[in-house]
Design a protein around this motif. Structure first.
Motif, PDB file in Angstrom:
ATOM      1  N   GLU A 152      18.109 -22.480 -46.773  1.00 55.19           N
ATOM      2  CA  GLU A 152      18.974 -23.662 -46.549  1.00 55.19           C
ATOM      3  C   GLU A 152      20.514 -23.299 -47.201  1.00 55.19           C
ATOM      4  O   GLU A 152      21.511 -23.816 -46.808  1.00 55.19           O
ATOM      5  N   GLU A 153      20.452 -22.527 -48.306  1.00 51.37           N
ATOM      6  CA  GLU A 153      21.772 -22.217 -48.976  1.00 51.37           C
ATOM      7  C   GLU A 153      22.729 -21.606 -47.998  1.00 51.37           C
ATOM      8  O   GLU A 153      23.959 -21.772 -47.654  1.00 51.37           O
ATOM      9  N   ALA A 154      21.990 -20.332 -47.458  1.00 49.61           N
ATOM     10  CA  ALA A 154      22.940 -19.497 -46.650  1.00 49.61           C
ATOM     11  C   ALA A 154      23.423 -20.506 -45.451  1.00 49.61           C
ATOM     12  O   ALA A 154      24.113 -20.376 -44.889  1.00 49.61           O
ATOM     13  N   GLU A 155      22.614 -21.298 -44.697  1.00 54.62           N
ATOM     14  CA  GLU A 155      22.976 -22.207 -43.782  1.00 54.62           C
ATOM     15  C   GLU A 155      23.930 -23.076 -44.037  1.00 54.62           C
ATOM     16  O   GLU A 155      24.789 -23.218 -43.365  1.00 54.62           O
ATOM     17  N   GLN A 156      23.865 -23.671 -45.179  1.00 52.07           N
ATOM     18  CA  GLN A 156      25.290 -24.495 -45.601  1.00 52.07           C
ATOM     19  C   GLN A 156      26.332 -23.664 -45.955  1.00 52.07           C
ATOM     20  O   GLN A 156      27.511 -24.241 -45.583  1.00 52.07           O
ATOM     21  N   MET A 157      26.307 -22.461 -46.535  1.00 53.27           N
ATOM     22  CA  MET A 157      27.267 -21.796 -47.178  1.00 53.27           C
ATOM     23  C   MET A 157      27.989 -20.967 -46.026  1.00 53.27           C
ATOM     24  O   MET A 157      29.231 -20.656 -46.002  1.00 53.27           O
ATOM     25  N   CYS A 158      27.195 -20.082 -45.119  1.00 55.14           N
ATOM     26  CA  CYS A 158      27.644 -19.038 -44.695  1.00 55.14           C
ATOM     27  C   CYS A 158      28.317 -19.419 -43.319  1.00 55.14           C
ATOM     28  O   CYS A 158      27.788 -19.922 -42.560  1.00 55.14           O
ATOM     29  N   LYS A 159      29.294 -18.583 -42.809  1.00 57.33           N
ATOM     30  CA  LYS A 159      29.726 -18.570 -41.468  1.00 57.33           C
ATOM     31  C   LYS A 159      29.057 -17.793 -40.876  1.00 57.33           C
ATOM     32  O   LYS A 159      28.789 -18.260 -39.638  1.00 57.33           O
ATOM     33  N   GLN A 168      39.995 -20.612 -52.440  1.00 52.80           N
ATOM     34  CA  GLN A 168      41.295 -20.020 -53.080  1.00 52.80           C
ATOM     35  C   GLN A 168      41.653 -18.728 -52.283  1.00 52.80           C
ATOM     36  O   GLN A 168      42.362 -18.027 -52.904  1.00 52.80           O
ATOM     37  N   GLY A 169      40.673 -18.338 -51.445  1.00 46.04           N
ATOM     38  CA  GLY A 169      41.098 -17.015 -50.655  1.00 46.04           C
ATOM     39  C   GLY A 169      40.021 -16.111 -51.158  1.00 46.04           C
ATOM     40  O   GLY A 169      40.630 -14.745 -50.482  1.00 46.04           O
ATOM     41  N   THR A 170      39.118 -16.096 -51.690  1.00 44.72           N
ATOM     42  CA  THR A 170      38.325 -14.941 -52.169  1.00 44.72           C
ATOM     43  C   THR A 170      37.119 -15.150 -50.984  1.00 44.72           C
ATOM     44  O   THR A 170      36.450 -15.885 -50.729  1.00 44.72           O
ATOM     45  N   THR A 171      36.908 -13.712 -50.335  1.00 50.97           N
ATOM     46  CA  THR A 171      35.702 -13.360 -49.471  1.00 50.97           C
ATOM     47  C   THR A 171      34.534 -13.378 -50.318  1.00 50.97           C
ATOM     48  O   THR A 171      34.652 -12.920 -51.407  1.00 50.97           O
ATOM     49  N   ILE A 172      33.543 -13.877 -49.719  1.00 51.16           N
ATOM     50  CA  ILE A 172      32.240 -13.917 -50.363  1.00 51.16           C
ATOM     51  C   ILE A 172      31.240 -13.247 -49.448  1.00 51.16           C
ATOM     52  O   ILE A 172      31.068 -13.639 -48.338  1.00 51.16           O
ATOM     53  N   LEU A 173      30.250 -12.347 -49.989  1.00 50.01           N
ATOM     54  CA  LEU A 173      29.252 -11.574 -49.472  1.00 50.01           C
ATOM     55  C   LEU A 173      28.128 -12.343 -50.350  1.00 50.01           C
ATOM     56  O   LEU A 173      28.052 -11.955 -51.527  1.00 50.01           O
ATOM     57  N   LEU A 174      27.279 -12.982 -49.673  1.00 50.16           N
ATOM     58  CA  LEU A 174      26.108 -13.150 -50.477  1.00 50.16           C
ATOM     59  C   LEU A 174      24.622 -12.995 -50.213  1.00 50.16           C
ATOM     60  O   LEU A 174      24.479 -12.960 -49.042  1.00 50.16           O
ATOM     61  N   THR A 175      23.725 -12.766 -50.944  1.00 46.36           N
ATOM     62  CA  THR A 175      22.361 -12.574 -50.461  1.00 46.36           C
ATOM     63  C   THR A 175      21.528 -13.799 -51.237  1.00 46.36           C
ATOM     64  O   THR A 175      21.851 -14.080 -52.341  1.00 46.36           O
ATOM     65  N   THR A 176      20.618 -14.072 -50.464  1.00 48.11           N
ATOM     66  CA  THR A 176      19.779 -15.408 -51.286  1.00 48.11           C
ATOM     67  C   THR A 176      18.535 -15.356 -50.521  1.00 48.11           C
ATOM     68  O   THR A 176      18.339 -15.071 -49.372  1.00 48.11           O
ATOM     69  N   GLY A 195      26.690 -14.112 -45.049  1.00 48.21           N
ATOM     70  CA  GLY A 195      25.219 -13.922 -45.739  1.00 48.21           C
ATOM     71  C   GLY A 195      24.546 -12.995 -45.354  1.00 48.21           C
ATOM     72  O   GLY A 195      24.514 -12.305 -44.407  1.00 48.21           O
ATOM     73  N   LEU A 196      24.005 -11.907 -46.468  1.00 49.75           N
ATOM     74  CA  LEU A 196      23.194 -10.923 -46.037  1.00 49.75           C
ATOM     75  C   LEU A 196      21.504 -11.201 -46.449  1.00 49.75           C
ATOM     76  O   LEU A 196      21.396 -11.581 -47.584  1.00 49.75           O
ATOM     77  N   LEU A 197      20.814 -11.444 -45.385  1.00 50.77           N
ATOM     78  CA  LEU A 197      19.472 -12.082 -45.533  1.00 50.77           C
ATOM     79  C   LEU A 197      18.345 -10.782 -45.390  1.00 50.77           C
ATOM     80  O   LEU A 197      18.610 -10.268 -44.703  1.00 50.77           O
ATOM     81  N   GLY A 198      17.220 -11.146 -45.942  1.00 51.14           N
ATOM     82  CA  GLY A 198      16.142 -10.041 -45.684  1.00 51.14           C
ATOM     83  C   GLY A 198      15.007 -10.296 -46.643  1.00 51.14           C
ATOM     84  O   GLY A 198      15.450 -10.765 -47.767  1.00 51.14           O
ATOM     85  N   LEU A 205      16.743 -22.152 -40.776  1.00 46.06           N
ATOM     86  CA  LEU A 205      16.975 -20.626 -40.964  1.00 46.06           C
ATOM     87  C   LEU A 205      15.598 -20.048 -41.532  1.00 46.06           C
ATOM     88  O   LEU A 205      15.538 -19.024 -41.020  1.00 46.06           O
ATOM     89  N   GLU A 206      15.043 -20.871 -42.257  1.00 46.86           N
ATOM     90  CA  GLU A 206      13.646 -20.446 -42.628  1.00 46.86           C
ATOM     91  C   GLU A 206      12.648 -19.951 -41.562  1.00 46.86           C
ATOM     92  O   GLU A 206      12.042 -18.763 -41.458  1.00 46.86           O
ATOM     93  N   ASP A 207      12.648 -20.840 -40.711  1.00 50.70           N
ATOM     94  CA  ASP A 207      11.697 -20.397 -39.346  1.00 50.70           C
ATOM     95  C   ASP A 207      12.445 -19.258 -38.619  1.00 50.70           C
ATOM     96  O   ASP A 207      11.728 -18.516 -38.019  1.00 50.70           O
TER      97      ASP A 207
END
Lengths: 306, 262
Positions: A195-202, A183-191, A35-38, A292-294
């Motif tokens: 709470e989504e980043a918290e649940q999804m991202c390692k 299925q083996g796809t690496t994922i970079l996400l911004t959101t 996750g890339l946040l900001g 994560l919000e706080d």
């Protein structure tokens, strides 16, 4: 050591003297959801645009599965699928035609089976013969995901994939993305939905003012910054707060309830002992952890450049 | 769900796909991209071929219709080659869907070639239709058929490059329209479509020699009729040199410019 899916080294981008991306470095492991946040304007989209090739790199290097994305751009672009933040429209062609064209741009002959899978999984079948402008906001997003995946990329970049999408669709999209990841796809996400980043991202990186200010495993980040809070409900109103609770930053919520912040090393049972000693009759108790919000607010505010 | 990973990369497929998309784009809106320019040219043919033309003779041995038809054909080729790439590429930039292309392995050469070829196909298609319709008004001797094809290809190529340059430099619809209204139209009208440069007073004739369209139109007319103001080698040579320069400029914009990949 395995080759990183994405390796960014001292990346810089300046627009008219403004450092949109200011010397950032990080790597993403194959198979990871990162996750890339900001906040807005932090430089996330500029970084993504430099990875995907939409924006030229001023300084620094980006390698994708070991390939330099400037010197071997044809190889790296084939490995990357991007879903951009902005919805872009093409009024000339139906979404079915656009998907076929898109595979071709990547040098991949049309694979009807894979195209059908994407169309069905993303619920696009009833809309195949519409032009994009006729689709609802949610359908446009789904179509953009299909487009990003049509050439079966190894690294999928999702820039705010669920912006403006209703709860149900968000849930469906994340489920789908998890499956793609398995299925083996690496994922970079911004959101923006933390709470989504918290649940999804390692792991999570936080950018602000073009700089990378934190990069941590999600659970560590939550541990490090995520103070635990305990809400207690009493069976009678308390006339005044007893002494002996100074260490807990007590917040009275109503005459029956208090919120206490638990010091890092203290357990809930130790807290209960303290409360019993103070003769506070507890009816109910609820613990919560700072999300994560706080944390995000804490970090971005505490690390504002001077 | 299983993602099939074993896929072969076809190096030129991005080019064919982009070319196919560009051609299908203009065919999809054929009423604007093919029918309208043909109607415009037919009106010119009617005015200069059937009405006014019968009262004018500028070139010994040829009717005015015969004189004007090569210019009208080339005008169709030029206008449509330019418009095709200028409007398609500018719209892609304007609507933002250009990013769909910028993230793919399409090389700068494939990018230019696909847009250029699609523009040439539209320009030449309009030129051929205008030529067919012109048969109702006059027949042309086709003095040097090979040179006819060569000049038409060169004109369409040259204006496709100019279209790429305009589409990348333009920041809004008005500035794009300025390229058509303030550059292409005056160059066409003053480039000898409707009159031979040799009948102009010396100053204006001299000035017309600075107009690159003059060389294209004169060369094309020479190829079709067998007579022109200039030797064919000079017309072709200068137009070719200009095409090379514009190609270099367009290639630079696609390859290095920050206007496309900002």
């Amino acid at each position: 050591m395995t080759t990183p899916a994405l390796d960014i080294i001292h990346l810089n981008k300046t627009y008219n003297g403004h450092h949109a991306v200011d010397d950032i470095s990080f790597s993403i492991e194959p198979g990871e959801i990162f996750g890339l946040l900001g906040p807005n304007g932090a430089g996330k989209s500029t970084t993504i645009n430099m990875i995907s090739g939409v924006t030229r790199i001023d300084k620094g290097t980006i390698t994708v599965f070991g390939y330099d994305n400037q010197k071997a751009y044809r190889t790296t672009r084939r490995m990357i699928g991007v879903m951009h933040q902005e919805v872009v429209i093409d009024n000339f062609f139906t979404i079915d035609q656009t998907l076929r064209f898109h595979a071709g741009y990547y040098g991949i002959p049309d694979d009807p089976q894979w195209r059908t899978t994407l169309i069905d999984r993303l619920g696009l079948r009833p809309h195949l013969h519409k032009v994009m402008i006729k689709l609802s906001g949610g359908l446009k997003r789904r179509f953009m995901i299909a487009k990003a995946l049509i050439h079966k990329p190894n690294l999928l970049i999702l820039d705010e994939p669920t912006a403006g999408v209703d709860v149900e669709l968000r849930h469906t999209l994340w489920e789908f993305i998890r499956e793609i990841n398995h299925q083996g796809t690496t994922i970079l996400l911004t959101t923006h939905y933390l709470e989504e980043a918290e649940q999804m991202c390692k792991r999570i990186a936080i950018m602000n003012h073009g700089k990378l200010i934190t990069l941590e495993e999600t659970h560590r980040l939550l541990q490090q910054f995520g103070a635990r809070r305990v809400m207690v409900r009493l069976n009678r109103p308390y006339p005044e707060l007893p002494n002996g609770l100074d260490a807990f930053s007590v917040e009275p919520l109503d005459p029956f309830s208090l919120r206490l912040t638990l010091p890092n090393q203290m357990t809930v049972s130790e807290l209960l002992i303290v409360l019993q000693r103070l003769d506070l009759p507890i009816v109910d108790l609820e613990t919560e952890r700072a999300g994560l919000e706080d944390i995000f607010l804490q970090i971005t505010q505490s690390k504002e450049p001077t | 769900m299983n993602i099939p990973r074993n896929q072969r990369f076809h190096s030129w497929l991005p080019f064919y796909t982009l070319l196919q998309k560009e051609v299908r784009r203009f065919i999809r809106v054929a009423s604007q991209t093919l029918v309208t320019p043909v109607i415009t040219a037919s009106l010119y043919l009617f005015i200069f071929g059937a009405t006014l033309g019968e009262r004018i003779q500028l070139l010994e041995g040829f009717s005015y219709a015969q004189f004007v038809i090569p210019g009208l054909i080339l005008m169709g080729v030029i206008n449509n080659s330019f418009s095709n790439v200028a409007s398609s590429l500018f719209m892609s930039r304007y609507l933002g869907n250009i990013v769909d292309l910028l993230v793919t392995p399409v090389t700068p050469a494939q990018f230019i070639l696909a847009y250029t070829l699609a523009a040439m196909i539209r320009g030449l298609a309009v030129g051929i239709i205008v030529w067919l319709i012109s048969g109702l008004f006059a027949t042309l001797p086709w003095a040097h058929p090979f040179a006819v094809v060569l000049m038409a290809l060169l004109a369409s190529f040259l204006f496709a490059q100019f279209g790429i340059i305009a589409a990348i430099h333009a920041d809004n619809f008005d500035s794009l329209a300025m390229y058509t209204n303030f550059i292409i139209l005056p160059l066409i009208y003053l480039g000898g479509v409707f009159y031979p440069i040799s009948i102009l007073p010396p100053f204006w004739a001299g000035l017309s020699h600075l107009n690159p369209l003059f060389y294209l139109i004169d060369g094309f007319r020479y190829a079709l009729l067998g007579v022109g103001d200039l030797p064919f080698a000079l017309s072709f040579g200068l137009a070719f040199a200009l095409a090379v320069c514009l190609f270099g400029w367009a290639a630079h914009l696609i390859n290095k410019s920050h206007r496309l990949r900002n």
